[in-house]
Motif scaffolding. Structure first.
Motif, short mmCIF file in Angstrom:
data_model
loop_
_atom_site.label_atom_id
_atom_site.label_comp_id
_atom_site.label_asym_id
_atom_site.label_seq_id
_atom_site.Cartn_x
_atom_site.Cartn_y
_atom_site.Cartn_z
N LEU A 123 0.85 -1.21 0.00
CA LEU A 123 0.00 0.00 0.00
C LEU A 123 0.88 1.24 0.00
O LEU A 123 1.81 1.38 0.80
CB LEU A 123 -0.95 0.07 1.20
N HIS A 128 -2.67 0.04 -4.21
CA HIS A 128 -2.73 -1.08 -3.24
C HIS A 128 -2.87 -2.37 -4.06
O HIS A 128 -3.91 -3.03 -4.04
CB HIS A 128 -3.92 -0.87 -2.30
N ASN A 158 -9.18 6.83 -4.73
CA ASN A 158 -7.95 6.71 -3.94
C ASN A 158 -7.03 5.59 -4.46
O ASN A 158 -7.18 5.11 -5.59
CB ASN A 158 -8.31 6.51 -2.47
N ASN A 159 -6.10 5.17 -3.60
CA ASN A 159 -5.13 4.12 -3.95
C ASN A 159 -5.81 2.81 -4.37
O ASN A 159 -5.39 2.17 -5.34
CB ASN A 159 -4.17 3.88 -2.77
N VAL A 160 -6.86 2.44 -3.67
CA VAL A 160 -7.56 1.18 -4.00
C VAL A 160 -8.28 1.35 -5.35
O VAL A 160 -8.23 0.46 -6.21
CB VAL A 160 -8.51 0.78 -2.86
N ASP A 216 -14.62 2.25 -0.23
CA ASP A 216 -13.50 2.34 0.70
C ASP A 216 -13.71 3.62 1.51
O ASP A 216 -14.58 4.45 1.18
CB ASP A 216 -12.17 2.38 -0.09
N VAL A 217 -12.88 3.79 2.52
CA VAL A 217 -13.03 4.96 3.41
C VAL A 217 -12.94 6.28 2.63
O VAL A 217 -12.33 6.34 1.57
CB VAL A 217 -11.93 4.96 4.51
N SER A 220 -8.31 8.40 3.72
CA SER A 220 -7.33 7.32 3.84
C SER A 220 -6.26 7.66 4.87
O SER A 220 -6.20 8.80 5.37
CB SER A 220 -6.66 7.09 2.47
N MET A 221 -5.41 6.70 5.15
CA MET A 221 -4.31 6.92 6.09
C MET A 221 -3.44 8.08 5.58
O MET A 221 -3.07 8.10 4.39
CB MET A 221 -3.47 5.65 6.23
N CYS A 256 -12.38 -3.14 1.26
CA CYS A 256 -11.08 -3.73 1.67
C CYS A 256 -10.91 -3.72 3.17
O CYS A 256 -10.07 -4.45 3.69
CB CYS A 256 -9.94 -3.01 0.96
N LEU A 257 -11.69 -2.89 3.88
CA LEU A 257 -11.62 -2.70 5.33
C LEU A 257 -10.26 -2.06 5.70
O LEU A 257 -9.31 -2.28 4.99
CB LEU A 257 -11.80 -4.02 6.09
N PRO A 258 -10.15 -1.29 6.75
CA PRO A 258 -11.19 -1.02 7.74
C PRO A 258 -12.30 -0.13 7.18
O PRO A 258 -12.05 0.73 6.34
CB PRO A 258 -10.44 -0.29 8.85
N1 NVA Z 1 -7.59 3.73 1.14
C1 NVA Z 1 -7.28 3.16 2.43
C2 NVA Z 1 -7.06 1.69 2.32
C3 NVA Z 1 -6.77 0.99 3.60
C4 NVA Z 1 -6.51 -0.47 3.42
C5 NVA Z 1 -6.04 3.84 3.01
O1 NVA Z 1 -5.09 4.08 2.25
O2 NVA Z 1 -6.04 4.16 4.19
#
Ligand code: NVA
Ligand code: CP
Length: 305
Positions: A123, A128, A158-160, A216-217, A220-221, A256-258
Motif C-alpha cells: 500500500l 494497493h 484513492n489508492n484502491v 472504501d473509506v 485514507s491513512m 477492503c476494510l477497515p
Molecule cells: N484507502 C485506504 C485503504 C486501507 C486499506 C487507506 O489508504 O487508508
C-alpha cells in the motif's frame, strides 16, 4: 528473473489469471507439498498501520515454511535518514523478499531500484496492488468469472480505486467509478486505461446493473486531518440499501476494510447478505501465499506462466 510488484500493471493478464487460480487452489487445500519457502525470509517495512495486510503476509509466509521480520516506522535507520539506496542493498543481503507499506509510490520505486530481491507494494498513497489481486480472487470465487461483469466503485478515487482501474485495464472488465468532483482517481492511471473504465459523478449511474460494488473509506491513512471536510464532500456517496436497489439482484458488495460504518457504507449493508467483506479479507492470506510462492520459487513461475 527477479520481479517487483509495485502496481497491478507490473503483471500481465496471464500472470494475474494464474495467481487467482493458484490462490483458489491454495484456499481449497490443493496446496503445497512440503514447505516451498523453507529457510526464506520476508521483510515487512510498514510506515502506516495495518491489520489485514501485515498479518496475512506473515501467516502466508509461515504457511509456506518461511519466516518474516517486521520493521515499523521507527525501527530502522531510515527513521534517522539512512538513504533508501543503502537500506535496500543491505536488506537484500539478509532477506529474500521485501513488502513495503508507505506514503509515496516513489519510495517503493526507489527501494525496488536498489534491491536485489523482489519488492512488493503493500500500500502506498497511489496504489494497493495486493489488495486488488485478492479482491479479484474473491470476485472469481463468488461469480465464477471477472471479465464480462460490471464492476462499480463508489467514493474516493484513492489508492484502491487506482489499482482497480489498473486491473480493469489489464483484464478488460467493465469498471465505472462514481467519485465527487475533486476526488477523482489519478489522471495518470486513467490515461493508461481503455474505454471500459468510466468515471462519473452520479453513484446511481455507476451502480446501475452492477454485479460488484466496491467502496472504501473517505479519508485514507495520512488524510486524517481532512476527515471532516471529506465527510461533507462525500455526502450522497454512501453504499446503502437504496443505492443497491439499482444493482443486479445478486450483486456482491466489497470493502477492503477497515470500514467506517455510517460513512461510506451502512451497518446494514456491511453486515448484510450481499456483503463478502470477510471472505475478501480471508482471501488476502491465500493470495499472498500464491504471490510469494510465485515470486520466490523460480520453477513455479517458469512452469505456470
Ligand atoms: N484507502 C485506504 C485503504 C486501507 C486499506 C487507506 O489508504 O487508508
Ligand atoms: N485492507 C487492508 O489493507 O487492511 P489493513 O490496512 O488492515 O492492512
Amino acid at each position: 528473473m527477479k520481479r517487483h510488484i509495485l502496481k497491478v500493471r507490473d503483471l500481465s493478464k496471464d500472470e494475474i489469471v494464474y495467481l487467482i487460480q493458484r490462490g483458489l487452489e491454495i484456499k481449497g487445500h490443493e496446496g503445497h507439498s512440503g514447505f516451498p519457502l523453507k529457510g526464506k525470509t520476508l521483510g515487512l517495512i510498514f510506515d502506516k498501520p495495518s491489520t489485514r495486510t501485515r498479518v496475512s503476509f506473515e501467516t502466508a509466509m509461515f504457511r509456506l515454511g518461511g519466516s518474516t521480520t517486521y520493521l515499523g516506522r521507527a525501527d530502522t535507520q531510515m527513521s534517522r535518514n539512512e538513504p533508501i539506496c543503502d537500506t535496500a542493498r543491505v536488506l537484500s543481503r539478509y532477506l529474500d523478499a521485501l513488502a513495503i507499506r508507505t506514503y509515496g509510490q516513489d519510495t517503493v520505486e526507489e527501494m525496488a531500484k536498489w534491491s536485489d530481491i523482489p519488492v512488493i507494494n503493500a500500500l502506498t498513497d497511489m496504489y494497493h496492488p495486493c489488495q486488488i489481486l485478492s479482491d479479484l480472487m474473491t470476485v472469481q470465487e463468488k461469480k465464477g468469472r471477472i471479465v464480462g461483469l460490471k464492476v462499480a466503485w463508489v467514493g474516493d478515487g484513492n489508492n484502491v480505486a487506482n489499482s482497480w482501474i489498473d486491473a480493469a485495464a489489464v483484464l478488460g472488465f467493465d469498471l465505472t467509478l462514481a467519485c465527487p468532483r475533486g476526488f477523482h482517481p489519478s489522471q495518470e492511471v486513467l490515461g493508461l486505461a481503455g474505454d471500459n473504465v468510466t468515471v462519473v459523478e452520479d453513484p446511481v449511474e455507476a451502480v446501475s446493473g452492477a454485479d460488484v460494488v466496491n467502496t472504501d473509506v473517505w479519508a485514507s491513512m495520512g488524510q486524517e486531518e481532512e476527515h471532516e471536510a471529506r465527510v461533507k464532500a462525500f455526502q450522497g456517496y454512501q453504499v446503502n440499501t437504496e443505492l443497491l436497489a439499482h444493482c443486479k439482484p445478486d450483486v456482491i458488495v466489497m470493502h477492503c476494510l477497515p470500514a467506517h460504518r455510517g460513512e461510506e457504507i451502512t451497518e446494514e449493508v456491511l453486515e448484510g447478505p450481499k456483503s463478502v467483506v470477510f471472505d475478501q479479507s480471508e482471501n488476502k492470506m491465500h493470495m499472498h501465499q500464491a504471490l510469494l510462492e510465485w515470486l520466490l520459487k523460480e520453477e513455479v513461475r517458469s512452469q505456470e506462466t
